[in-house]
Design a protein around this motif. Sequence first.
Motif, PDB file in Angstrom:
ATOM      1  N   CYS A  26      -4.068  44.904 -25.573  1.00  0.00           N
ATOM      2  CA  CYS A  26      -4.895  46.115 -25.631  1.00  0.00           C
ATOM      3  C   CYS A  26      -6.066  45.875 -26.560  1.00  0.00           C
ATOM      4  O   CYS A  26      -6.156  44.841 -27.232  1.00  0.00           O
ATOM      5  CB  CYS A  26      -4.066  47.311 -26.121  1.00  0.00           C
ATOM      6  SG  CYS A  26      -3.489  47.174 -27.835  1.00  0.00           S
ATOM      7  N   SER A 178     -15.077  44.095 -17.923  1.00  0.00           N
ATOM      8  CA  SER A 178     -15.033  45.562 -18.055  1.00  0.00           C
ATOM      9  C   SER A 178     -14.507  46.175 -16.757  1.00  0.00           C
ATOM     10  O   SER A 178     -15.174  46.977 -16.105  1.00  0.00           O
ATOM     11  CB  SER A 178     -16.422  46.107 -18.395  1.00  0.00           C
ATOM     12  OG  SER A 178     -17.381  45.702 -17.425  1.00  0.00           O
ATOM     13  N   GLN A 200     -10.188  44.572 -19.133  1.00  0.00           N
ATOM     14  CA  GLN A 200      -9.845  45.951 -19.513  1.00  0.00           C
ATOM     15  C   GLN A 200      -9.676  46.763 -18.231  1.00  0.00           C
ATOM     16  O   GLN A 200     -10.552  46.770 -17.382  1.00  0.00           O
ATOM     17  CB  GLN A 200     -10.970  46.513 -20.363  1.00  0.00           C
ATOM     18  CG  GLN A 200     -10.713  47.876 -20.971  1.00  0.00           C
ATOM     19  CD  GLN A 200     -11.956  48.360 -21.692  1.00  0.00           C
ATOM     20  OE1 GLN A 200     -12.857  48.920 -21.077  1.00  0.00           O
ATOM     21  NE2 GLN A 200     -12.019  48.122 -22.989  1.00  0.00           N
ATOM     22  N   THR A 203      -8.709  52.912 -19.958  1.00  0.00           N
ATOM     23  CA  THR A 203      -9.229  53.291 -21.267  1.00  0.00           C
ATOM     24  C   THR A 203      -8.609  54.600 -21.750  1.00  0.00           C
ATOM     25  O   THR A 203      -8.041  55.370 -20.978  1.00  0.00           O
ATOM     26  CB  THR A 203     -10.761  53.458 -21.220  1.00  0.00           C
ATOM     27  OG1 THR A 203     -11.103  54.470 -20.257  1.00  0.00           O
ATOM     28  CG2 THR A 203     -11.436  52.152 -20.834  1.00  0.00           C
ATOM     29  N   ASP A 204      -8.725  54.794 -23.071  1.00  0.00           N
ATOM     30  CA  ASP A 204      -8.375  56.075 -23.714  1.00  0.00           C
ATOM     31  C   ASP A 204      -6.919  56.474 -23.496  1.00  0.00           C
ATOM     32  O   ASP A 204      -6.614  57.623 -23.161  1.00  0.00           O
ATOM     33  CB  ASP A 204      -9.311  57.184 -23.223  1.00  0.00           C
ATOM     34  CG  ASP A 204     -10.772  56.870 -23.494  1.00  0.00           C
ATOM     35  OD1 ASP A 204     -11.050  56.138 -24.456  1.00  0.00           O
ATOM     36  OD2 ASP A 204     -11.634  57.350 -22.751  1.00  0.00           O
ATOM     37  N   ASP A 213      -7.211  50.879 -25.290  1.00  0.00           N
ATOM     38  CA  ASP A 213      -7.533  50.530 -23.909  1.00  0.00           C
ATOM     39  C   ASP A 213      -6.559  49.446 -23.467  1.00  0.00           C
ATOM     40  O   ASP A 213      -6.300  48.492 -24.233  1.00  0.00           O
ATOM     41  CB  ASP A 213      -8.969  50.003 -23.783  1.00  0.00           C
ATOM     42  CG  ASP A 213     -10.002  50.965 -24.334  1.00  0.00           C
ATOM     43  OD1 ASP A 213      -9.816  52.186 -24.141  1.00  0.00           O
ATOM     44  OD2 ASP A 213     -10.985  50.501 -24.921  1.00  0.00           O
TER      45      ASP A 213
END
Length: 222
Positions: A26, A178, A200, A203-204, A213
Motif C-alpha cells: 500500500c 497510476s 496503485q 485509493t482512499d 491506497d
Amino acid sequence: SIDITKELVAGLLRSCGLKSRKTICCDTSFIINQDNIKYLKSEGYSIIGRYISGTVSNRSKALIPGEINLLRNNNFEIFLIFQEGASNKLDYFKDSSAGERDGNKINTNMKLLNIPENNVVFVAIDCDMYEDDFIKYIVPYMEKINQTVKKYRIGVYCSRLGCHILKERNLATAFFISGASYGFCGNYGITLPDLWHFEQFKTDLKIGNLQIDKVAISLNYA
C-alpha cells in the motif's frame, strides 16, 4: 484453457482491475505510528510507500526518521515517493525550472532521511495528459531530474502511457502505475511496461484510522 474469473474480466476492462483483490502493498500520505502498524499487519500488509517530502491539506505527508525505524523494526519494507503538492496539474510541469528544483529537493530529502545511495525514488506525475503534452512537458522535466539526481535511481509514478514514453527514453528505471486512475486517457488500452514494480489500484481505503491506497506488486520489485 483460460479460466474466466472476475479478476481476469476486471483486469481486461479497467486499468485498476478488481479493486477488492488482496495485496501486501500500500501507500499512504500519513505518518505511521504503532497503532497503524497493528492494523496494517492484521490486514496482511508488509510493504508501504511513503513520501519523502510535501504537504497535503496543510499537513506534512513526509516520512520522518523515527517512522523509518518503526517500520523496519516491524519488518515492513518501504518504497519512496516524491510528489510536490501541485504536481497533479499539468501547469506544474510547464515551468522549465521545475525539474532542477525538484531534483535538488530529492537530493536534500533523501540525504536528510539517510537513504543509502542507489535506492529508487518514484517521482509522481499525477495528472492525465495526451501523448504530445507528455513528450513536450514531462520528458524535459524528467531529463532535468535525471541530470540533477546522481546518487539515487529515478523511478516514476504515472499512467501506463507515460511509463512507456519514459522507458523508451531511459528516463526512469522503475515504474509505479497510476492504475486506480482508470479514467486517464493514458491508461486506456495500454499494456503495463515490462519493468513495472507497483500499480496503485484502489485509493482512499481506511485501515483502522489510517487512510491508504492499495497497490499491486510485481516480481520485478524483488
